[in-house]
Scaffold this active site. Structure first.
Site, mmCIF file in Angstrom:
data_model
loop_
_atom_site.group_PDB
_atom_site.id
_atom_site.type_symbol
_atom_site.label_atom_id
_atom_site.label_comp_id
_atom_site.label_asym_id
_atom_site.label_seq_id
_atom_site.Cartn_x
_atom_site.Cartn_y
_atom_site.Cartn_z
ATOM 1 N N ASP A 31 0.838 -1.200 0.000
ATOM 2 C CA ASP A 31 0.000 0.000 0.000
ATOM 3 C C ASP A 31 0.877 1.256 0.000
ATOM 4 O O ASP A 31 1.979 1.265 0.557
ATOM 5 C CB ASP A 31 -0.928 0.000 1.215
ATOM 6 C CG ASP A 31 -2.064 -1.002 1.065
ATOM 7 O OD1 ASP A 31 -2.781 -0.921 0.052
ATOM 8 O OD2 ASP A 31 -2.219 -1.871 1.948
ATOM 9 N N ASN A 237 -7.999 -39.642 3.997
ATOM 10 C CA ASN A 237 -7.403 -38.431 3.453
ATOM 11 C C ASN A 237 -8.159 -37.229 4.039
ATOM 12 O O ASN A 237 -7.559 -36.261 4.514
ATOM 13 C CB ASN A 237 -7.537 -38.489 1.936
ATOM 14 C CG ASN A 237 -6.780 -37.415 1.189
ATOM 15 O OD1 ASN A 237 -6.528 -37.560 0.011
ATOM 16 N ND2 ASN A 237 -6.428 -36.318 1.833
ATOM 17 N N GLU A 310 -12.127 -34.887 -6.641
ATOM 18 C CA GLU A 310 -12.091 -33.544 -6.060
ATOM 19 C C GLU A 310 -11.376 -32.520 -6.928
ATOM 20 O O GLU A 310 -11.443 -31.321 -6.665
ATOM 21 C CB GLU A 310 -11.427 -33.588 -4.676
ATOM 22 C CG GLU A 310 -9.903 -33.720 -4.678
ATOM 23 C CD GLU A 310 -9.401 -35.153 -4.756
ATOM 24 O OE1 GLU A 310 -8.221 -35.394 -4.461
ATOM 25 O OE2 GLU A 310 -10.208 -36.037 -5.101
ATOM 26 N N ASP A 364 0.544 -33.874 -2.620
ATOM 27 C CA ASP A 364 -0.185 -33.695 -3.869
ATOM 28 C C ASP A 364 -0.044 -32.251 -4.346
ATOM 29 O O ASP A 364 -0.661 -31.380 -3.784
ATOM 30 C CB ASP A 364 -1.655 -34.089 -3.705
ATOM 31 C CG ASP A 364 -2.310 -33.404 -2.499
ATOM 32 O OD1 ASP A 364 -1.611 -33.070 -1.515
ATOM 33 O OD2 ASP A 364 -3.527 -33.202 -2.532
ATOM 34 N N GLU A 558 -0.844 -21.420 3.959
ATOM 35 C CA GLU A 558 -0.638 -22.874 3.918
ATOM 36 C C GLU A 558 0.820 -23.231 3.647
ATOM 37 O O GLU A 558 1.350 -24.199 4.201
ATOM 38 C CB GLU A 558 -1.522 -23.447 2.814
ATOM 39 C CG GLU A 558 -1.369 -24.936 2.551
ATOM 40 C CD GLU A 558 -2.116 -25.374 1.301
ATOM 41 O OE1 GLU A 558 -2.666 -26.477 1.308
ATOM 42 O OE2 GLU A 558 -2.158 -24.606 0.310
#
Length: 622
Positions: A31, A237, A310, A364, A558
């Site tokens: 910013d 999973n 998915e 993955d 993440e």
């Protein structure tokens, strides 16, 4: 110090107008505002000047909370809080609660609104084995206008699971009897768009919960692991219908060992869980021809045929394109017909056997496992199972007087010690490469090592299966090839040098860094006495988290791009935990855990350096 702001909304909007120049509802280093904002205490009329990106973003977050709470007293200590203390406090006091879910009357509404619920009528699947759960959830159907309960057969087949792809849903988890009612056993989701319990994420989250004194939630993770094994045959999973054919890296025993460090946990509680760990070991991992291979070592091997449900349309275009040409169809039409099994192609089916198995590994995706996963005695799965065998041996010896009965068999500590010794010898025979100073996956089909340099090479340090020479080589030869300013990458740069440019960038490879790789490395270094190196690696990762949170309005994502020391990741699925307005309320599960775990080990001098954002290059050699 606290100040009174009578018109919170006015101050909030003025701050945004002045400082959020890119209008993304955050105040970040990008910013272009003056980076200076004046507050006036309505009671004393004293001015307080807030300066700099970090403190202004803290102010924005605190004002956002005051708006929600409808109060007008601002605690300046939270605005001026040192970065390390603020991040850790937010994780401890707020983020774990924000990430907690239950599948019950109270928690269903949030879960059923999930963006990944594709059914016209959101569906909850409950195992027929869970008679109490079936009755409880069937009763709830009348309390929700748009909600359906479906009962899974006690013994369902892979073909049956395939039929659920047209009507996907959430899978029920454990219930517990409270004073007045049945309630869902809580679980902690990774973050962001997730509303389901993920397998190996949950272990690392459990480590963070235990550090932050949330024992009940950590034990609840174990309860839901147990429930899944009993009712779905494996730790999933994640608890969605299309994951019923897929497990995840086994870390249940490690969670039990961590929980049992609290002496208040009963032996009876442990007994029930140890029985289930052994059940999982025998029925999920040690069935010959499935996840157990002729070498005596294991592999990831998911069931099911074809594309994983998915994954969004277009994800596999680079793979599907040649087949679309082969069948003379537009790629979307070919994808549709292949998904419906109107077209069956054995070669493409084999590719997806490996792909599904790779997703079972938790990695993955990575070039290490693409089109080869089910052929590999991978270092990661065999390190995890070695740790299972050692943990079970330890628990039987220390809590059950060296005799434990499960599934009609009496086991001793030595029985499991023998299993561990066999696996350790086999791993070192097939996977260790003395010249490279690394562990590599072993291709048992082609009878050779698959020499892709991945961060999983350090998992044997964590599991404790190396000898001192191997540990020394891993630290002195292998580790430097993975180190970037902010920690270790998922693979070396050299390992992906030959990957064609038109192939998608894989998120578990170079240059990306992930919390579980860091945490397992740290523990491995400590196991073998490399304490200074552990301090260095912890500092690098915590510096990266702290830097991004300071510069980007508290963002805890993440994963990271370690080449740029940034949360800005453009590979495959992008990043999770970066989309929020004004305030990050949850961080990301295993990154939160890594921060708390690292701070528990890091020495005070390094914590001081972290608060000043001292560059790792100024403290360590890269």
């Amino acid at each position: 110090m606290k100040i009174t702001l009578n018109n919170i909304e006015k101050v909030f909007q003025e701050l945004l107008f002045q400082e959020d120049t890119d209008q993304d509802k955050k105040i970040t280093k990008e910013d272009k505002g003056p980076k200076r904002f004046v507050l006036i205490d309505e009671k004393t009329k004293v001015e307080k000047v807030i300066t700099g990106t970090y403190h202004l973003s803290n102010l924005l977050q605190e004002l956002a909370l005051l708006r929600e709470q409808k109060v007008n007293e601002l605690d300046l200590s939270h605005v001026e809080e040192a970065p390390v203390e603020r991040i850790s406090r937010k994780i401890r006091e707020d983020y774990w609660d924000e990430l907690t879910r239950t599948i019950d009357k109270k928690g269903l509404a949030q879960i059923l609104e999930d963006e990944k619920t594709a059914n016209e009528v959101p569906t909850l699947y409950v195992s027929a084995k869970d008679e109490v759960g079936v009755s409880y959830f069937k009763d709830l159907e009348k309390d929700f206008k748009n909600f359906k309960v479906a009962v899974l057969p006690k013994d369902y087949s892979v073909d049956y699971v395939d039929t659920l792809n047209t009507k996907p849903g959430i899978l029920a988890l454990a219930l517990e009897q409270k004073v007045y009612s049945l309630q869902g056993v809580p679980f902690v989701v990774p973050g962001g768009r997730f509303n389901e319990m993920y397998g190996w994420d949950s272990y690392f989250i459990g480590v963070g919960l235990l550090i932050d004194g949330q024992m009940e939630k950590a034990m609840a993770i174990a309860e839901n692991f147990k429930y899944q094994i009993i009712h779905y045959g494996k730790i999933l999973n994640a608890n969605r219908s299309y994951y019923l054919t897929r497990t995840q890296p086994p870390l249940y025993s490690s969670l039990l060992v961590s929980v049992m460090k609290d002496r208040k946990v009963s032996r009876e509680w442990l007994k029930k869980h140890l029985e289930t760990v052994i059940l999982e070991y025998n029925t999920v991992w040690m069935v010959q021809g499935n996840r157990l291979t002729p070498t005596g070592l294991n592999r990831y091997k998911a069931d099911g045929v074809g594309m994983p449900f998915e994954v969004e349309p277009g994800h596999f275009d680079d793979i599907l394109a040649p087949y679309a040409t082969k069948y003379n169809l537009p790629i979307r039409e070919f994808e549709k017909q292949y998904l419906s099994r109107s077209i069956v192609d054995d070669e493409l089916d084999l590719y997806f056997v490996h792909d599904r198995s790779m997703r079972e590994s938790g990695h993955d995706t990575t070039n290490r496992l693409i089109n080869t996963c089910a052929n590999l005695n991978s270092v990661d799965i065999n390190s995890f199972l070695y740790k299972y065998e050692k943990d079970i041996s330890y628990l039987i010896k220390n809590y059950f007087e060296d005799s434990f009965q499960a599934e009609g068999t009496t086991y001793t500590s030595q029985d499991w010690g023998n299993k561990a010794t066999f696996r350790k010898n086999k791993i070192n025979e097939l996977c260790w490469n003395e010249a490279a100073g690394m562990y590599f996956d072993y291709d048992f089909v082609n009878k050779k090592q698959f020499t892709f340099e991945a961060a999983t090479t350090f998992f044997p340090l964590w599991a404790g299966l190396c000898d001192e020479n191997q540990a020394k080589k891993l630290v002195e030869i292998a580790l430097p090839q993975f180190i970037q300013s902010g920690g270790i990458t998922g693979s070396t740069k050299a390992s992906i040098a030959g990957v064609p440019e038109d192939v998608p960038q894989r998120q578990w490879d170079y240059p990306f860094g992930w919390a579980p790789h860091q945490m397992l490395l740290w523990e491995g270094l400590i196991n073998y006495g490399y304490l200074d190196k552990a301090q260095e690696m912890i500092y690098r990762w915590l510096w990266l988290i702290t830097k991004n949170a300071v510069e980007y309005n508290g963002t805890i994502p993440e994963k990271f791009n370690l080449e740029t020391s940034s949360h800005k990741v453009f590979a495959e699925y992008g990043n999770v935990g970066i989309e929020f307005d004004y305030i990050s309320k949850e961080g990301f599960g295993w990154v939160n855990a890594s921060y708390q775990y690292g701070l528990q080990i890091l020495n005070d001098d390094f914590k001081t350096q972290l608060n000043s954002l001292t560059l790792p290059e100024d403290l360590f050699k890269v």
